[in-house]
Design an enzyme around this catalytic site. Structure first.
Site, PDB file in Angstrom:
ATOM      1  N   ASP A   1       1.197  -1.370  -0.192  1.00 25.48           N
ATOM      2  CA  ASP A   1       0.417  -0.298   0.159  1.00 25.48           C
ATOM      3  C   ASP A   1       0.841   1.081  -0.077  1.00 25.48           C
ATOM      4  O   ASP A   1       1.744   1.286   0.568  1.00 25.48           O
ATOM      5  CB  ASP A   1      -0.532   0.018   1.018  1.00 25.48           C
ATOM      6  CG  ASP A   1      -1.516   1.056   1.823  1.00 25.48           C
ATOM      7  OD1 ASP A   1      -1.696   1.715   0.966  1.00 25.48           O
ATOM      8  OD2 ASP A   1      -2.287   1.129   2.716  1.00 25.48           O
TER       9      ASP A   1
ATOM     10  N   HIS B   1      -3.726   4.637   6.454  1.00 22.32           N
ATOM     11  CA  HIS B   1      -2.761   4.187   6.583  1.00 22.32           C
ATOM     12  C   HIS B   1      -1.073   4.618   6.833  1.00 22.32           C
ATOM     13  O   HIS B   1      -1.021   5.388   7.059  1.00 22.32           O
ATOM     14  CB  HIS B   1      -2.934   4.595   4.502  1.00 22.32           C
ATOM     15  CG  HIS B   1      -4.355   4.347   3.620  1.00 22.32           C
ATOM     16  ND1 HIS B   1      -4.368   3.009   2.935  1.00 22.32           N
ATOM     17  CD2 HIS B   1      -5.257   5.220   4.029  1.00 22.32           C
ATOM     18  CE1 HIS B   1      -5.105   3.037   2.279  1.00 22.32           C
ATOM     19  NE2 HIS B   1      -6.117   3.984   2.551  1.00 22.32           N
TER      20      HIS B   1
END
Ligand SMILES: [Zn+2]
Ligand SMILES: [Zn+2]
Length: 517
Positions: free
Chosen positions: A157, A331
């Site tokens: 990610d 994130h």
């Protein structure tokens, strides 16, 4: 993905699924890493074209099921629930589901055991050391895979790859909420966040209960997700603490908290209606406190700004991320990305999830962490990678554009989108002319109709002139022997386009209609 502001009238943007459709018989399964809309929302469209079991955690599948049900396709879906740390055979692969922390509970990284080694996909993740539910990102297991057989390839990610340091823990938001609730005693609290962010909802509930409030949900997806998460035991709200939103206006302000959808400024969401004073359920009063516990996703800043303005017009106090730390990202930032890279020690690395600049920054991090530069692969949509004994090399590209969905089903297409942009920005000019090619004359006077070019009632002379220009161009074309429909249309478009451009410096869409008698 979500539509951009330059996609007029588009409700959804889907990936081009034709590669999967063409290879439908080779698809062994669909793995959902977590329940976010941009990771599960395309499922209802994919299932029309291929059937394969769908794997995910109970919550992920519950959230995905809502979408599939709305599309009326539940009969096409086989959902297979998996739990933390489980390993399952999916076709020729063995897949491990590894817990990760993120802004929706019960997300997974996945490890695919293949004849070409282990491929780890991080899913969306952060490394939250004090998550709300105590369920940690299982770095130890990823480390064990690295120590044992080794990890051939890592896909990770990249969303926050430009941000230095570490993303703060979700529980830090809980502490802020608690402080705000305590400071607002006697006032009604309205908190908005993503409906799938169950841990955020939990922390709002905890702050409410701790300060003697009951809670009500507002917005369809919030009610649905709260119900689902309570049923799965992921969200704890005692029955007696839940009240119906219809009761809120009659309750003592200091004894209630409303948890609402609309954190992205969506025009018809509960929060936007409240801000406009049009909510059926809740009428904001000057003493109310509204907390926007989310960050606008890129493209939504303007809409959220308008909603904040509206809330202020109602007299409410508004608390958002610019004022208090009422939100943290789901994130990983650079420190966490480096941590994963150092634990996984992959032979090959592919940054995924993010804009191109995020991928580039993530690739740079991997290089600093000692991954050989020739083993870092920057890929874009449609690229293919082939793993074999010789290593990893690039294969042919596959179709990977976007499908633009307006309304229920069906691709609007690039051409339609281009037309909409021209219409939105420059308007349209239509000319209707009737011609008699045998007599080589224009019958009557060509009619000019326009929307969005000039305000017609005030521009009669200009329209008159335009009509004359079209008539002359058609007459001279016919004098040169042109008689077919297509050629005459081309002449009319060219003459009218030139006239419009020269006289007004605008480029509206020109639509010539030539009727041949
Ligand atoms: Zn994502
Ligand atoms: Zn996500």
């Amino acid at each position: 993905m979500f539509p951009d502001p330059d996609m007029p009238g588009i409700d959804l943007v889907l990936p081009d699924l034709s590669y999967l459709r063409d290879n439908a018989e080779r698809v062994e399964g669909i793995v959902l890493t977590h329940g976010h809309e941009d990771h599960t929302g395309g499922l209802a469209f994919l299932l029309r074209d291929l059937t394969a079991p769908v794997y995910g955690s109970a919550l992920t599948l519950g959230l995905a099921r809502h979408r599939v049900q709305e599309a009326g396709l539940e009969h096409l879906a086989t959902f297979v629930e998996v739990v933390d740390g489980e390993r399952r055979d999916v076709g020729p692969f063995s897949v491990e589901f590894i817990p990760v922390t993120h802004s929706v509970p019960h997300g997974f990284a996945t490890a695919f055991h293949t004849p070409q080694g282990i491929i780890v996909h991080s899913g969306d993740f952060k490394i939250d050391l004090t998550p709300v539910d105590g369920r940690l990102t299982d770095l130890a297991h990823i480390g064990a895979l690295a120590d044992g057989p080794g990890i051939r390839m890592l896909l990770s990610d990249s969303t926050n790859a430009e941000e230095p340091g570490f993303t703060p823990s979700e529980t830090s938001v809980g502490a802020t909420l608690r402080r705000l609730f305590e400071a607002s005693s006697g006032q009604r609290m309205v908190v908005t966040c993503f409906a799938s962010h169950i841990h955020r909802v939990q922390q709002v509930v905890d702050a409410a209960l701790a300060t003697g409030r009951k809670v009500a949900t507002l917005g369809r997806s919030m009610a649905k997700n709260v119900e689902l998460a309570r049923r799965l035991g992921i969200l704890a709200i005692p029955d007696e603490a839940l009240v119906d939103v219809e009761e809120v206006d009659r309750m003592t302000p200091g004894e209630v908290c409303v948890i609402s959808t609309g954190s992205q400024g969506e025009p018809l969401s509960a929060l936007a209606l409240m801000a406009a004073g049009e909510s059926k359920w809740l009428h904001l009063r000057p003493d109310d406190v509204v907390v926007i516990s989310a960050h606008p996703v890129p493209g939504n800043e303007w809409a959220v700004g308008k909603v904040i303005d509206g809330l202020h017009r109602r007299g409410a106090s508004v608390i958002h991320t610019g004022v208090e730390p009422v939100h943290v990202s789901g994130h990983a930032r650079q420190g966490e990305l480096q941590m994963l890279l150092s634990v996984a020690r992959p032979e090959w690395f592919v940054p995924v999830h993010g804009e191109y600049r995020h991928l580039v920054n993530h690739a740079r991090l991997a290089s600093q962490m000692g991954v050989a530069d020739e083993k870092i692969l920057l890929c874009e949509d449609g690229d293919s990678l082939i793993l074999d004994d010789a290593g990893i090399h690039r294969g042919d590209s596959v179709p990977a554009g976007f499908l633009y969905v307006d309304g229920t089903v069906g691709d609007v297409g690039r051409g339609v989108l281009r037309d909409r942009r021209v219409l939105a920005e420059e308007g349209v000019v239509v000319v209707v002319a009737t011609v008699d090619p045998h007599a080589r004359e224009v019958v009557g006077h060509p009619e000019i109709i326009t929307r969005g070019w000039v305000h017609a009632p005030e521009a009669e002379a200009l329209l008159e002139e335009a009509s004359t220009v079209v008539r002359k161009s058609l007459e001279s074309a016919m004098a040169d022997g042109a008689g077919d429909h297509e050629t005459l249309r081309r002449h009319a478009r060219k003459a009218l386009g030139k006239f419009v451009g020269e006289r007004t410096r605008r480029r509206p869409m020109i639509v010539p209609i030539v009727v041949v008698v």
